[in-house]
Design an enzyme around this catalytic site. Sequence first.
Site, short mmCIF file in Angstrom:
data_model
loop_
_atom_site.label_atom_id
_atom_site.label_comp_id
_atom_site.label_asym_id
_atom_site.label_seq_id
_atom_site.Cartn_x
_atom_site.Cartn_y
_atom_site.Cartn_z
N ASP A 74 -2.87 44.71 -35.55
CA ASP A 74 -2.15 45.71 -36.33
C ASP A 74 -1.68 45.12 -37.65
O ASP A 74 -1.58 43.91 -37.82
CB ASP A 74 -0.94 46.25 -35.54
CG ASP A 74 0.02 45.14 -35.10
OD1 ASP A 74 -0.46 44.06 -34.73
OD2 ASP A 74 1.24 45.37 -35.14
N GLU A 139 2.02 43.83 -32.58
CA GLU A 139 2.88 42.68 -32.89
C GLU A 139 3.91 43.00 -33.96
O GLU A 139 5.04 42.50 -33.92
CB GLU A 139 2.02 41.48 -33.33
CG GLU A 139 2.76 40.16 -33.43
CD GLU A 139 3.44 39.92 -34.76
OE1 GLU A 139 4.25 38.97 -34.86
OE2 GLU A 139 3.17 40.67 -35.72
#
Length: 409
Positions: A74, A139
Amino acid sequence: MSIITEEEKVQILSDIIAIRSVNDNERAVCEYLQELLGQHDIASTIEDINASRANLIAEIGEGRPVLAFSGHMDVVSEGNSDNWKYDPFEMTEDEGKLYGRGTADMKSGLVALVIAMIELKKENLLKHGTIRLLATAGEEMEQKGSEQLYHNGYMDDVDALIIAEPSESMIAYAHKGSMNFQVSSKGKSSHSSAPFMGQNAIKPLIEFIGEVEDRFNQAVSHKEFKELDFSPLSQAAKKKFNKEISSDALGAAILTNTIIQGGNQVNSIPEYAVADFNARTVPEFDNDELLKLFKDVIEDKKGEGNLNLKVTLNLPPVLTAKDNRLVTLAKTYGEQHLDNAILVSPTMGVTDASNLMKGKDVDFPLVIFGPGNPAMAHQTDEYVEKETYIKFIEIYKEIATDYLGEETN
């Protein structure tokens, strides 16, 4: 010998940058990487978190030791793309720099790990032992990906861990924990001309903020270093940890009130208000202790307002010994390829290590090291140096080959 050409390595990163995995959509990254790995006879598994979010797990080699490669898929929002020099999701090369959202944080590190695995397999450099890729979702927000990987046992047999967060000139082996608290206050609305008919939700919340910050600051300023109890460790390991590692490695805990919201009209008494806090924890003032502080203040203020506490993030600190073979290899090969001195130090940010390292003792080898200047993370016009990205592929290959080069470590 390189199996994948430099042009192909840049194109793979460009393809990954084009996938808009802004706090979501990691499944699309998983599918791309799964196809790439499959082209080179490396099987992988996509493990769903929800419909659009997933982790990717892949392995080469067999048996122990197991070296884990980890990177997150991400990225944070690009913000206003009009402020970018180039389209943030169309990677652009300019004067040796590769521009795009995630080039530094941390798709270049993730792709470098994947290509390193492919070339290690194709060049038959891994004589024994296992490399396990753990590509994570989420994350940048709540770390649901690494949390799920931990709970599903993917770290149980891992002997060492490399996380490819951007650092370049620094190898990290430790970082603070992170906690997010949300405290809400409920009151009763009324017209501002008759405040006695209502109950202002903002007032007890403001008082709570002041009280919790005062108690926190007092606790931290008077906190004496304590011997930490890691019950699974031997007495020798405990002594080593407490004497050599913990005392000054991470500094003091930090608590910050970052958001406060309340009221919706100037002539109405607010019936609801909310405050958000972020804390950075250390072993000497850990997550449990900070949570207790918040609960104690709320309990003490029961008669002053309707306050409620919600913990939205709870990631423990990570602290390991910096003197181990994996760190030594990373420093040696990093300095050799990058041609600059590399510092070994704790890092300011929080990583997936908070989840992946749960249950590991202080002698577990951890290296947080990857392409990209950390100052570029989350920035407009984010970039990674093309040469650095390419060099890290070789760095990871040499670390892995050397670390797994003997049957016992």
